[in-house]
Design a protein around this motif. Structure first.
Motif, PDB file in Angstrom:
ATOM      1  N   THR A  28      39.797  44.442  39.409  1.00 39.71           N
ATOM      2  CA  THR A  28      40.782  43.559  40.274  1.00 39.71           C
ATOM      3  C   THR A  28      42.075  44.193  39.985  1.00 39.71           C
ATOM      4  OG1 THR A  28      41.082  42.054  38.090  1.00 39.71           O
ATOM      5  CG2 THR A  28      39.113  41.705  39.734  1.00 39.71           C
ATOM      6  N   THR A  92      49.544  43.984  34.717  1.00 44.29           N
ATOM      7  CA  THR A  92      49.855  43.141  35.947  1.00 44.29           C
ATOM      8  C   THR A  92      49.722  41.593  35.307  1.00 44.29           C
ATOM      9  OG1 THR A  92      47.818  43.537  37.032  1.00 44.29           O
ATOM     10  CG2 THR A  92      49.844  44.681  37.877  1.00 44.29           C
ATOM     11  N   ALA A  96      51.351  37.680  36.220  1.00 44.79           N
ATOM     12  CA  ALA A  96      50.508  36.796  37.213  1.00 44.79           C
ATOM     13  C   ALA A  96      50.147  35.503  37.036  1.00 44.79           C
ATOM     14  CB  ALA A  96      49.104  37.648  37.285  1.00 44.79           C
ATOM     15  N   ARG A  99      46.622  30.747  38.425  1.00 42.27           N
ATOM     16  CA  ARG A  99      45.611  30.679  39.654  1.00 42.27           C
ATOM     17  C   ARG A  99      45.278  31.845  40.079  1.00 42.27           C
ATOM     18  NH1 ARG A  99      43.622  26.017  38.254  1.00 42.27           N
ATOM     19  NH2 ARG A  99      45.201  24.191  38.269  1.00 42.27           N
ATOM     20  N   GLU A 100      45.936  32.982  40.094  1.00 41.69           N
ATOM     21  CA  GLU A 100      45.801  34.096  40.819  1.00 41.69           C
ATOM     22  C   GLU A 100      44.620  34.870  39.825  1.00 41.69           C
ATOM     23  OE1 GLU A 100      49.359  36.438  42.263  1.00 41.69           O
ATOM     24  OE2 GLU A 100      50.005  35.330  40.593  1.00 41.69           O
ATOM     25  N   ILE A 101      44.880  34.856  38.508  1.00 43.74           N
ATOM     26  CA  ILE A 101      43.992  35.487  37.490  1.00 43.74           C
ATOM     27  C   ILE A 101      42.685  34.625  37.752  1.00 43.74           C
ATOM     28  CG2 ILE A 101      43.456  35.907  34.990  1.00 43.74           C
ATOM     29  CD1 ILE A 101      46.626  35.710  34.691  1.00 43.74           C
ATOM     30  N   ALA A 103      41.191  33.286  40.543  1.00 43.28           N
ATOM     31  CA  ALA A 103      40.714  33.474  41.704  1.00 43.28           C
ATOM     32  C   ALA A 103      40.042  35.114  41.411  1.00 43.28           C
ATOM     33  CB  ALA A 103      41.747  33.571  42.651  1.00 43.28           C
ATOM     34  N   ALA A 104      40.782  35.993  40.814  1.00 49.84           N
ATOM     35  CA  ALA A 104      40.297  37.020  40.837  1.00 49.84           C
ATOM     36  C   ALA A 104      39.151  37.158  39.756  1.00 49.84           C
ATOM     37  CB  ALA A 104      41.443  38.269  40.132  1.00 49.84           C
TER      38      ALA A 104
END
Length: 126
Positions: A28, A92, A96, A99-101, A103-104
């Motif tokens: 990811t 990264t 971040a 929520r982004e992490i 979702a990944a």
């Protein structure tokens, strides 16, 4: 928040090496994940963070976030499946959002589940 039980964590170099050597790799933007399916129903978690991520405070924050995401994940998709997972955190992840992490991580679990389903022999072909 309770820390994960000792038997739900990967701690030794030998355990990490087994996952790296025999596991499947998924990538990811935030981390590389190595999964190794096991015979028991135990789901164990390990993390590696390098100094490329930042100072100790930032690295620890990244670890805490990922441990929490692992702890709060949707158990229904991998219920009854034993596996070991090692996450190699990328720089990264430091910038971040949670929520982004999350979702990944969820997307990566789905990919792992699909790979397990593909590997199982079909029940009707006996």
């Amino acid at each position: 928040m309770k820390p994960p039980k000792r038997d739900h964590r990967l701690l030794s170099n030998r355990q990490f090496r087994a996952v790296y050597d025999r596991g499947q790799k998924f990538s990811t933007p935030f981390f590389s994940a190595f999964f190794l399916a096991t015979d028991n129903e135990l789901q164990r978690f390990g993390l590696t963070t390098t100094r490329k991520i930042g100072n100790a405070v930032l690295r620890n924050r990244c670890r805490r976030r990922l441990r929490e995401i692992f702890r709060l994940r949707d158990h229904s998709s991998l219920d009854g499946i034993g596996f070991d997972v090692v996450l190699n955190v990328r720089p990264t992840v430091a910038t971040a959002g949670y929520r982004e992490i999350e979702a990944a991580f969820s997307q990566m679990l789905l990919r792992f589940r699909r790979s397990i389903d593909k590997a199982k022999p079909s029940e009707g072909a006996k």
